[in-house]
Design a protein around this motif. Structure first.
Motif, PDB file in Angstrom:
ATOM      1  N   SER A   1       8.266  31.179   7.818  1.00 56.31           N
ATOM      2  CA  SER A   1       7.539  30.105   7.149  1.00 56.31           C
ATOM      3  C   SER A   1       6.513  29.491   8.097  1.00 56.31           C
ATOM      4  O   SER A   1       6.872  28.792   9.044  1.00 56.31           O
ATOM      5  N   PRO A   2       5.222  29.732   7.865  1.00 56.75           N
ATOM      6  CA  PRO A   2       4.199  29.247   8.794  1.00 56.75           C
ATOM      7  C   PRO A   2       4.236  27.750   9.039  1.00 56.75           C
ATOM      8  O   PRO A   2       3.905  27.288  10.140  1.00 56.75           O
ATOM      9  N   VAL A   3       4.640  26.969   8.046  1.00 55.27           N
ATOM     10  CA  VAL A   3       4.594  25.518   8.187  1.00 55.27           C
ATOM     11  C   VAL A   3       5.421  25.024   9.369  1.00 55.27           C
ATOM     12  O   VAL A   3       5.105  23.990   9.973  1.00 55.27           O
ATOM     13  N   PHE A   4       6.457  25.773   9.756  1.00 57.94           N
ATOM     14  CA  PHE A   4       7.324  25.331  10.855  1.00 57.94           C
ATOM     15  C   PHE A   4       6.681  25.538  12.230  1.00 57.94           C
ATOM     16  O   PHE A   4       7.210  25.048  13.237  1.00 57.94           O
ATOM     17  N   TYR A   5       5.561  26.231  12.272  1.00 57.17           N
ATOM     18  CA  TYR A   5       4.866  26.445  13.555  1.00 57.17           C
ATOM     19  C   TYR A   5       3.663  25.510  13.705  1.00 57.17           C
ATOM     20  O   TYR A   5       2.995  25.526  14.735  1.00 57.17           O
ATOM     21  N   LEU A   6       3.406  24.711  12.702  1.00 60.66           N
ATOM     22  CA  LEU A   6       2.260  23.815  12.711  1.00 60.66           C
ATOM     23  C   LEU A   6       2.474  22.672  13.701  1.00 60.66           C
ATOM     24  O   LEU A   6       3.528  22.027  13.720  1.00 60.66           O
ATOM     25  N   THR A   7       1.475  22.414  14.559  1.00 60.25           N
ATOM     26  CA  THR A   7       1.495  21.271  15.480  1.00 60.25           C
ATOM     27  C   THR A   7       0.129  20.592  15.426  1.00 60.25           C
ATOM     28  O   THR A   7      -0.822  21.115  14.839  1.00 60.25           O
ATOM     29  N   ASN A   8       0.046  19.439  16.093  1.00 57.09           N
ATOM     30  CA  ASN A   8      -1.244  18.748  16.098  1.00 57.09           C
ATOM     31  C   ASN A   8      -2.261  19.424  17.009  1.00 57.09           C
ATOM     32  O   ASN A   8      -3.422  19.003  17.070  1.00 57.09           O
ATOM     33  N   GLU A   9      -1.864  20.496  17.695  1.00 61.38           N
ATOM     34  CA  GLU A   9      -2.779  21.276  18.521  1.00 61.38           C
ATOM     35  C   GLU A   9      -3.062  22.654  17.932  1.00 61.38           C
ATOM     36  O   GLU A   9      -3.721  23.481  18.569  1.00 61.38           O
ATOM     37  N   SER A  10      -2.583  22.915  16.737  1.00 61.06           N
ATOM     38  CA  SER A  10      -2.824  24.208  16.098  1.00 61.06           C
ATOM     39  C   SER A  10      -4.311  24.401  15.808  1.00 61.06           C
ATOM     40  O   SER A  10      -5.032  23.435  15.540  1.00 61.06           O
ATOM     41  N   PRO A  11      -4.788  25.655  15.852  1.00 60.23           N
ATOM     42  CA  PRO A  11      -6.181  25.910  15.464  1.00 60.23           C
ATOM     43  C   PRO A  11      -6.429  25.508  14.010  1.00 60.23           C
ATOM     44  O   PRO A  11      -5.493  25.421  13.207  1.00 60.23           O
ATOM     45  N   PRO A  12      -7.679  25.239  13.659  1.00 60.56           N
ATOM     46  CA  PRO A  12      -8.011  24.857  12.282  1.00 60.56           C
ATOM     47  C   PRO A  12      -7.600  25.937  11.279  1.00 60.56           C
ATOM     48  O   PRO A  12      -7.773  27.132  11.522  1.00 60.56           O
ATOM     49  N   LEU A  13      -7.069  25.480  10.160  1.00 61.07           N
ATOM     50  CA  LEU A  13      -6.586  26.373   9.106  1.00 61.07           C
ATOM     51  C   LEU A  13      -7.120  25.893   7.769  1.00 61.07           C
ATOM     52  O   LEU A  13      -7.063  24.703   7.456  1.00 61.07           O
ATOM     53  N   TYR A  14      -7.636  26.832   6.975  1.00 62.32           N
ATOM     54  CA  TYR A  14      -8.163  26.522   5.650  1.00 62.32           C
ATOM     55  C   TYR A  14      -7.224  27.123   4.618  1.00 62.32           C
ATOM     56  O   TYR A  14      -7.115  28.348   4.490  1.00 62.32           O
ATOM     57  N   MET A  15      -6.544  26.266   3.869  1.00 60.19           N
ATOM     58  CA  MET A  15      -5.639  26.709   2.808  1.00 60.19           C
ATOM     59  C   MET A  15      -6.407  26.673   1.487  1.00 60.19           C
ATOM     60  O   MET A  15      -6.723  25.607   0.957  1.00 60.19           O
ATOM     61  N   MET A  16      -6.698  27.854   0.946  1.00 59.49           N
ATOM     62  CA  MET A  16      -7.411  27.976  -0.324  1.00 59.49           C
ATOM     63  C   MET A  16      -6.428  28.513  -1.367  1.00 59.49           C
ATOM     64  O   MET A  16      -5.767  29.525  -1.133  1.00 59.49           O
ATOM     65  N   ALA A  17      -6.329  27.847  -2.490  1.00 56.40           N
ATOM     66  CA  ALA A  17      -5.291  28.189  -3.462  1.00 56.40           C
ATOM     67  C   ALA A  17      -5.809  28.029  -4.881  1.00 56.40           C
ATOM     68  O   ALA A  17      -6.826  27.370  -5.137  1.00 56.40           O
ATOM     69  N   ALA A  18      -5.092  28.654  -5.825  1.00 56.90           N
ATOM     70  CA  ALA A  18      -5.458  28.628  -7.238  1.00 56.90           C
ATOM     71  C   ALA A  18      -4.493  27.736  -8.003  1.00 56.90           C
ATOM     72  O   ALA A  18      -3.269  27.848  -7.837  1.00 56.90           O
ATOM     73  N   ASP A  19      -5.027  26.884  -8.864  1.00 57.38           N
ATOM     74  CA  ASP A  19      -4.181  25.864  -9.496  1.00 57.38           C
ATOM     75  C   ASP A  19      -3.206  26.419 -10.512  1.00 57.38           C
ATOM     76  O   ASP A  19      -2.203  25.782 -10.828  1.00 57.38           O
ATOM     77  N   LYS A  20      -3.456  27.638 -11.024  1.00 56.93           N
ATOM     78  CA  LYS A  20      -2.549  28.214 -12.025  1.00 56.93           C
ATOM     79  C   LYS A  20      -1.930  29.525 -11.530  1.00 56.93           C
ATOM     80  O   LYS A  20      -1.561  30.387 -12.330  1.00 56.93           O
ATOM     81  N   ASP A  21      -1.768  29.624 -10.245  1.00 59.90           N
ATOM     82  CA  ASP A  21      -1.183  30.826  -9.636  1.00 59.90           C
ATOM     83  C   ASP A  21       0.319  30.839  -9.879  1.00 59.90           C
ATOM     84  O   ASP A  21       1.032  29.916  -9.468  1.00 59.90           O
ATOM     85  N   THR A  22       0.811  31.879 -10.547  1.00 58.97           N
ATOM     86  CA  THR A  22       2.254  31.995 -10.790  1.00 58.97           C
ATOM     87  C   THR A  22       2.924  32.959  -9.810  1.00 58.97           C
ATOM     88  O   THR A  22       4.133  33.175  -9.888  1.00 58.97           O
ATOM     89  N   THR A  23       2.148  33.537  -8.904  1.00 56.07           N
ATOM     90  CA  THR A  23       2.710  34.414  -7.876  1.00 56.07           C
ATOM     91  C   THR A  23       3.010  33.619  -6.613  1.00 56.07           C
ATOM     92  O   THR A  23       4.140  33.613  -6.107  1.00 56.07           O
TER      93      THR A  23
END
Length: 318
Positions: A234-256
């Motif tokens: 789970s990537p979220v558990f590696y997130l810190t305030n020094e992590s490189p910038p990350l762009y989360m792009m998502a679809a509002d009706k994604d069922t996958t």
């Protein structure tokens, strides 16, 4: 060193970056850039693993290029590095090559092989980055300017490359000592957390929220270790305030991979002051398919937003 690359250079000793005009053959080169194809970056127990490198046609051979890795989707069970030739993915990377980046498209082991679990996919893509670091002089690429873009399962792999310490995922012993610097990354509709099963819940009753679990734990895993293994992937558990910038792009009706995963990562980032941007496409399902109307914004804007995010960090060496 012996390199398995494009046919004209096979079985030749390569001491420096080849003249790419010699290997710019084949249909795969027409739409992205000139490149080196089918380079073996490691041998696994199951198969040899390959990557492709695409370069700008007008590159300055005296300088190392920033490099963007593409980690393909397919549920960790399907897909290849050739996914880069499809639709908006191809268009995105063609434009980035034209902006002065080299692009590396990576194949990795798939969980359809009974001996492979999701962690092997993570190890493989990190080994691909380590391989480029080891051979940065040969290929003219800068291991201190690494970017990554991935879709779906590849989005999770992209997040792992951006956020996770690669020393936690050792692979090929010949590559372990090679370091690299990730500058930024983009996840197109990739999952962020397997420990919170409700993030996978949708209105589709045919989709088991825990359907990806067997691809994490494998057939012979002690059930008591399930939560630990879910957290490890789970990537979220590696997130810190020094992590490189990350762009989360998502679809509002994604069922996958429901949009909840992107909101979840953004919420955690805001709590700790990490650099995570969020972009949600309306009327869209997985792979930016239309869902309930015209997608908003249209596909060309999604591509533009992706490219703009990468470009703002192109000259950043952190």
């Amino acid at each position: 060193m012996e390199l398995k690359i494009a046919p004209k250079l096979e079985n030749k000793k390569v001491e420096a970056l080849p003249d790419l005009e010699e290997v710019a053959t084949g249909k795969l080169l027409d739409s992205i850039g000139v490149g080196l194809l089918n380079i073996k970056y490691k041998t696994s127990p199951e198969k040899d693993l390959l990557l492709d490198i695409y370069y700008p046609a007008d590159r300055d051979k005296s300088k190392k290029l920033p490099v963007i890795f593409y980690t393909h989707g397919g549920g960790w069970a399907a897909g290849t590095k050739d996914n880069i030739q499809k639709g908006f993915i191809k268009d995105t990377f063609r434009q980035l090559v034209n902006k002065g980046f080299a692009v590396v498209s990576v194949s990795y082991r798939l969980t359809k092989l009974k001996t492979v679990v999701m962690k092997d996919c993570v190890v493989d893509v990190m080994d691909a980055v380590r391989f480029i670091s080891k051979n940065s002089e040969t290929y003219g690429l800068d291991p201190n300017r690494v970017f990554v873009i991935g879709d779906s399962a590849g989005g999770q792999l992209a997040q792992m490359i951006v956020l996770a310490d690669p020393s936690l995922f050792p692979g090929d012993p010949a590559l372990l000592d090679y370091r690299y610097k990730v500058i930024a990354g983009v996840s197109w509709y990739g999952p962020s957390d397997f420990t919170e099963i409700e993030l996978f819940e949708t209105d589709d009753p045919t989709k088991n929220p825990d359907r990806f679990g067997p691809r994490i734990i494998g057939p012979n895993t002690d059930p008591s270790s399930k939560q630990t293994l879910y957290q490890e992937m789970s990537p979220v558990f590696y997130l810190t305030n020094e992590s490189p910038p990350l762009y989360m792009m998502a679809a509002d009706k994604d069922t996958t991979i429901p949009v909840a995963h992107a909101y979840h990562m953004k919420e955690k980032a805001d709590e700790i002051g990490a650099n995570v941007e969020l972009f949600v496409v309306k009327n869209a399902g997985h792979n930016w398919r239309k869902a309930g109307g015209e997608i908003d914004p249209p596909l060309e804007v999604i591509v533009e937003k992706t490219i703009d995010f990468i470009l703002q960090y192109k000259d950043d060496k952190q």
